[in-house]
Design a protein around this motif. Structure first.
Motif, PDB file in Angstrom:
ATOM      1  N   ASP A 112      53.171  40.940  -4.403  1.00  0.00           N
ATOM      2  CA  ASP A 112      53.753  40.944  -3.063  1.00  0.00           C
ATOM      3  C   ASP A 112      52.808  40.163  -2.156  1.00  0.00           C
ATOM      4  O   ASP A 112      51.592  40.393  -2.164  1.00  0.00           O
ATOM      5  CB  ASP A 112      53.928  42.389  -2.574  1.00  0.00           C
ATOM      6  N   GLU A 113      53.350  39.238  -1.369  1.00  0.00           N
ATOM      7  CA  GLU A 113      52.506  38.391  -0.536  1.00  0.00           C
ATOM      8  C   GLU A 113      51.807  39.183   0.566  1.00  0.00           C
ATOM      9  O   GLU A 113      50.706  38.823   0.992  1.00  0.00           O
ATOM     10  CB  GLU A 113      53.362  37.249   0.034  1.00  0.00           C
ATOM     11  N   GLU A 114      52.426  40.269   1.016  1.00  0.00           N
ATOM     12  CA  GLU A 114      51.760  41.129   1.999  1.00  0.00           C
ATOM     13  C   GLU A 114      50.560  41.820   1.383  1.00  0.00           C
ATOM     14  O   GLU A 114      49.546  42.054   2.063  1.00  0.00           O
ATOM     15  CB  GLU A 114      52.758  42.152   2.550  1.00  0.00           C
ATOM     16  N   HIS A 115      50.636  42.164   0.104  1.00  0.00           N
ATOM     17  CA  HIS A 115      49.507  42.779  -0.577  1.00  0.00           C
ATOM     18  C   HIS A 115      48.303  41.839  -0.607  1.00  0.00           C
ATOM     19  O   HIS A 115      47.153  42.286  -0.528  1.00  0.00           O
ATOM     20  CB  HIS A 115      49.886  43.153  -2.016  1.00  0.00           C
ATOM     21  N   ARG A 117      47.525  39.672   1.690  1.00  0.00           N
ATOM     22  CA  ARG A 117      46.912  39.752   3.022  1.00  0.00           C
ATOM     23  C   ARG A 117      46.155  41.061   3.189  1.00  0.00           C
ATOM     24  O   ARG A 117      45.088  41.095   3.837  1.00  0.00           O
ATOM     25  CB  ARG A 117      47.985  39.608   4.110  1.00  0.00           C
ATOM     26  N   TYR A 118      46.682  42.148   2.639  1.00  0.00           N
ATOM     27  CA  TYR A 118      46.006  43.442   2.704  1.00  0.00           C
ATOM     28  C   TYR A 118      44.618  43.348   2.063  1.00  0.00           C
ATOM     29  O   TYR A 118      43.624  43.819   2.632  1.00  0.00           O
ATOM     30  CB  TYR A 118      46.861  44.486   1.985  1.00  0.00           C
ATOM     31  N   SER A 197      56.480  47.288   5.851  1.00  0.00           N
ATOM     32  CA  SER A 197      55.586  47.534   4.731  1.00  0.00           C
ATOM     33  C   SER A 197      54.846  48.848   4.965  1.00  0.00           C
ATOM     34  O   SER A 197      54.821  49.382   6.079  1.00  0.00           O
ATOM     35  CB  SER A 197      54.575  46.398   4.591  1.00  0.00           C
ATOM     36  N   GLN A 200      52.102  48.527   7.600  1.00  0.00           N
ATOM     37  CA  GLN A 200      52.596  48.439   8.968  1.00  0.00           C
ATOM     38  C   GLN A 200      52.974  49.807   9.513  1.00  0.00           C
ATOM     39  O   GLN A 200      52.673  50.143  10.658  1.00  0.00           O
ATOM     40  CB  GLN A 200      53.796  47.494   9.047  1.00  0.00           C
ATOM     41  N   LYS A 299      57.973  44.462   0.222  1.00  0.00           N
ATOM     42  CA  LYS A 299      58.768  43.813   1.256  1.00  0.00           C
ATOM     43  C   LYS A 299      58.623  42.299   1.251  1.00  0.00           C
ATOM     44  O   LYS A 299      59.408  41.596   1.888  1.00  0.00           O
ATOM     45  CB  LYS A 299      58.396  44.372   2.637  1.00  0.00           C
ATOM     46  N   GLU A 300      57.635  41.800   0.507  1.00  0.00           N
ATOM     47  CA  GLU A 300      57.463  40.353   0.379  1.00  0.00           C
ATOM     48  C   GLU A 300      57.207  39.985  -1.088  1.00  0.00           C
ATOM     49  O   GLU A 300      56.473  39.045  -1.371  1.00  0.00           O
ATOM     50  CB  GLU A 300      56.308  39.871   1.263  1.00  0.00           C
TER      51      GLU A 300
END
Length: 394
Positions: A112-115, A117-118, A197, A200, A299-300
């Protein structure tokens, strides 16, 4: 090159390991798979690993910390100057210890692309973190025509009552404590705002409660949210199935726990199997006109159920993510529904069941796209490219 991989308790990870090992071997690389469950067994043993390590090991490939989960392994790979290719199949919150301490040469892959960034935000010591899509497995059996498929809708996933998934949280925080209530609020925010996410929702709830938002405080909270994450996933997994069953559509489920679902006694809900191995689900997926997917709150990101559905010439009916929206087109090569509008799910499923020509066109386009881009061949391509780019290993 020379690679070490691992067998462990998670059957699906062992299946993925075999797929990667086969593709690496096909390309001429030397492979050894260590069985961490039976390390003294007749094959895949620790003794055989030591023999394999008499020559340099270039890289180890592991899923969810297995093979880099204690100091002994970390020290071994550092001594061998080997790179750990760490493939996450879940949110990074499950992997905090490995992100704090890992082999010197280390590349982490997130679905996941949000992961990604995390990890970059809260674990800056992880120098190399990249997005890696899930992969599907080719089916070598004859294609079943759409009209001849046995099942209308199949969902292959486990189910647990959402409340039971929260029990581990009680071991971290007492039920009457403020932190327990904060965690519940985060779960409630997730259920109410399906577009968010997990991080968030956590940040929004902490801010609303005037809680500290330092990186260390957020990391501590996130580490305790595994139970909340499971609860939310089970809530919508169960709700999606219930919505279809309540509308009168026949649904066949594979996986443990479905006898505990509220619709378990319904005439049109059929429990095919309890616990079943990943590869054993493929014949059922292949024989379904539609395979339902509920994303694990990526989510991403992606999920292997999507690609395995497409490679089995079936309509993939799934909630979306920003990654899915960017790589597939609703009604053209994938069928999408919205968790916010689950009441429309039966209508969407019914459409594809009753428009076989359009469904077949969708299936063919989905197969072509997945076969070209989202298989274990593509996964190994990505692993080898990262090895060369990050550490000049080739």
């Amino acid at each position: 090159m020379r690679f070490v991989l691992f067998y462990e308790v998670t059957e699906s990870f062992n299946y993925f390991t075999d797929e990667i090992a086969k593709e690496l071997a096909r390309r001429g690389h030397d492979i050894f798979i260590l069985d961490l469950i039976h390390p003294t067994g007749p094959s895949h043993s620790t003794q055989e690993l030591m023999s394999f390590c008499e020559r340099k090991v270039d890289a180890v490939v592991c899923f969810n910390r297995v093979g880099i989960h204690d100091d002994n392994y970390i020290n071994l790979w550092n001594m061998m100057d080997a790179c750990a290719l760490h493939i996450l199949m879940d949110h990074p919150l499950w992997m905090h210890p490995s992100m704090e301490k890992h082999p010197n040469k280390y590349i982490q892959f997130c679905p996941d692309e949000e992961h990604v960034r995390y990890v970059k935000r809260y674990f800056p010591n992880v120098e190399h973190v990249e997005f890696l899509s899930h992969a599907g497995t080719f089916d070598d059996k004859p294609v079943i025509p759409y009209a001849d498929k046995k099942y209308d809708i199949v969902f292959s996933a486990s189910y647990f009552t959402p409340e039971n998934r929260l029990q581990p949280l009680e071991k971290i925080y007492p039920k009457d404590s403020p932190m327990y209530q904060i965690c519940l609020q985060i779960g409630e925010d997730q259920i109410a705002h399906t577009e968010k996410s997990l991080i968030q929702s956590a940040l929004d709830v902490l801010d609303a409660n005037n809680m500290p938002l330092s990186d260390n405080a957020v990391k501590t909270i996130m580490r305790s949210l595994s139970a909340v994450n499971w609860m939310v996933r089970m809530f919508y997994r169960g709700k999606a199935v219930q919505t279809l069953v309540d509308a009168g559509l026949p649904v066949h489920v594979l996986g443990k726990g479905w006898e505990n679902h509220p619709c378990a006694g319904a005439d049109n809900m059929h429990i095919l199997h309890g616990h079943i191995g990943l590869s054993d689900t493929f014949d059922y997926m292949k024989d379904a006109r539609i395979n339902l997917n509920v994303m694990p709150w990526f989510k991403e990101g992606t999920h292997d159920r999507i690609f395995n559905t497409m490679l089995r010439h079936s309509v993939c009916l799934t909630d979306s993510s920003t990654w899915i929206d960017s790589h597939f087109e609703d009604g053209k090569d994938i069928a999408l529904y919205d968790l916010k509008q689950l009441e429309k799910l039966p209508e969407i499923a019914d459409y594809w069941l009753n428009h076989p020509i359009k469904a077949q066109e969708l299936i063919e386009r989905a197969y072509e796209k997945t076969a070209a881009n989202y298989t274990w061949v593509n996964c190994v391509d990505s692993l080898l490219e990262s090895l060369e780019r990050c550490y000049h290993i080739r």
